[in-house]
Scaffold this motif. Sequence first.
Motif, PDB file in Angstrom:
ATOM      1  N   GLY A   1      70.544  36.115  50.092  1.00  0.00           N
ATOM      2  CA  GLY A   1      69.561  36.807  48.869  1.00  0.00           C
ATOM      3  C   GLY A   1      69.676  38.248  48.868  1.00  0.00           C
ATOM      4  O   GLY A   1      68.536  38.805  48.637  1.00  0.00           O
ATOM      5  N   TRP A   2      70.651  39.009  49.540  1.00  0.00           N
ATOM      6  CA  TRP A   2      70.655  40.233  49.387  1.00  0.00           C
ATOM      7  C   TRP A   2      71.212  40.977  48.088  1.00  0.00           C
ATOM      8  O   TRP A   2      72.109  40.312  47.640  1.00  0.00           O
ATOM      9  CB  TRP A   2      71.538  40.809  50.847  1.00  0.00           C
ATOM     10  N   SER A   3      70.518  41.981  47.931  1.00  0.00           N
ATOM     11  CA  SER A   3      70.875  42.654  46.480  1.00  0.00           C
ATOM     12  C   SER A   3      71.999  43.640  47.013  1.00  0.00           C
ATOM     13  O   SER A   3      72.392  43.835  48.189  1.00  0.00           O
ATOM     14  CB  SER A   3      69.691  43.419  46.058  1.00  0.00           C
ATOM     15  N   GLY A   4      72.844  44.134  45.965  1.00  0.00           N
ATOM     16  CA  GLY A   4      73.906  45.130  46.198  1.00  0.00           C
ATOM     17  C   GLY A   4      75.120  44.681  46.168  1.00  0.00           C
ATOM     18  O   GLY A   4      75.347  43.656  45.899  1.00  0.00           O
ATOM     19  N   VAL A   5      76.019  45.659  46.768  1.00  0.00           N
ATOM     20  CA  VAL A   5      77.399  45.375  46.861  1.00  0.00           C
ATOM     21  C   VAL A   5      77.841  45.143  48.261  1.00  0.00           C
ATOM     22  O   VAL A   5      77.352  46.056  49.092  1.00  0.00           O
ATOM     23  CB  VAL A   5      78.162  46.137  46.058  1.00  0.00           C
ATOM     24  N   ALA A   6      78.965  44.320  48.734  1.00  0.00           N
ATOM     25  CA  ALA A   6      79.413  44.423  49.973  1.00  0.00           C
ATOM     26  C   ALA A   6      80.577  45.379  50.053  1.00  0.00           C
ATOM     27  O   ALA A   6      81.520  45.457  49.323  1.00  0.00           O
ATOM     28  CB  ALA A   6      79.876  43.037  50.583  1.00  0.00           C
ATOM     29  N   LEU A   7      80.427  46.400  50.958  1.00  0.00           N
ATOM     30  CA  LEU A   7      81.565  47.223  51.332  1.00  0.00           C
ATOM     31  C   LEU A   7      82.655  46.679  52.191  1.00  0.00           C
ATOM     32  O   LEU A   7      82.443  45.665  52.787  1.00  0.00           O
ATOM     33  CB  LEU A   7      81.249  48.563  51.913  1.00  0.00           C
TER      34      LEU A   7
END
Length: 205
Positions: A32-38
Amino acid sequence: MSDQSAWQLTSEAAKAPPPREADVVDAVRALGWSGVALPEISLVGCRLVPVVDLDVDAHNLREASGHGPQLDADTLAVWEWPESAGMAPPPALRLSGVLFRARRGWRRALREARSWRGFGPAAVLVPAGAFTDEVCRLEFAVYGIGLVPSDPAGEGPALRADDPVGAAVLPELGRSARGRRRTADRWVEETLYRHAHDHGFYPSV
């Protein structure tokens, strides 16, 4: 970990091949994390996948003013002074969470994830066998670390909507209760800003 020791540790791209993109994307979605995975990175002695919320407006502002990623300890300390509010360049991203792989056993991965709780939420991608281990689940729950089962074939998280045991164990939100904002946080943000910038995650101005 002290601020001084944090910025003295250098970051570098992990030498091993990074986790499959789909593997990470599925795990981040399950958590449920927002954003993008680097891309995976070695940071503060740990190999991890940072998940961040990019602030493109802040990036554009910094690009226009010539304030790229900054890793100088003294400069970052000044930026974090309360007196610098509104004058220091804004962070170009926010850490949403950090994901670890249990490459050398879940206990080692748990120790690494715990060391990052002062910065934000943390979770570990573990083999399906470890995920169903009651001791493993209990220890992760005690420390507020998320747990995601990985497909034994290495094709991604083994998540099944019809199987409660196959669902991810969600981590505690935010940083640990004893954690507080410090210069090391800005060092991590700036290091990940450079990492994201180098890998083309920000649009060209």
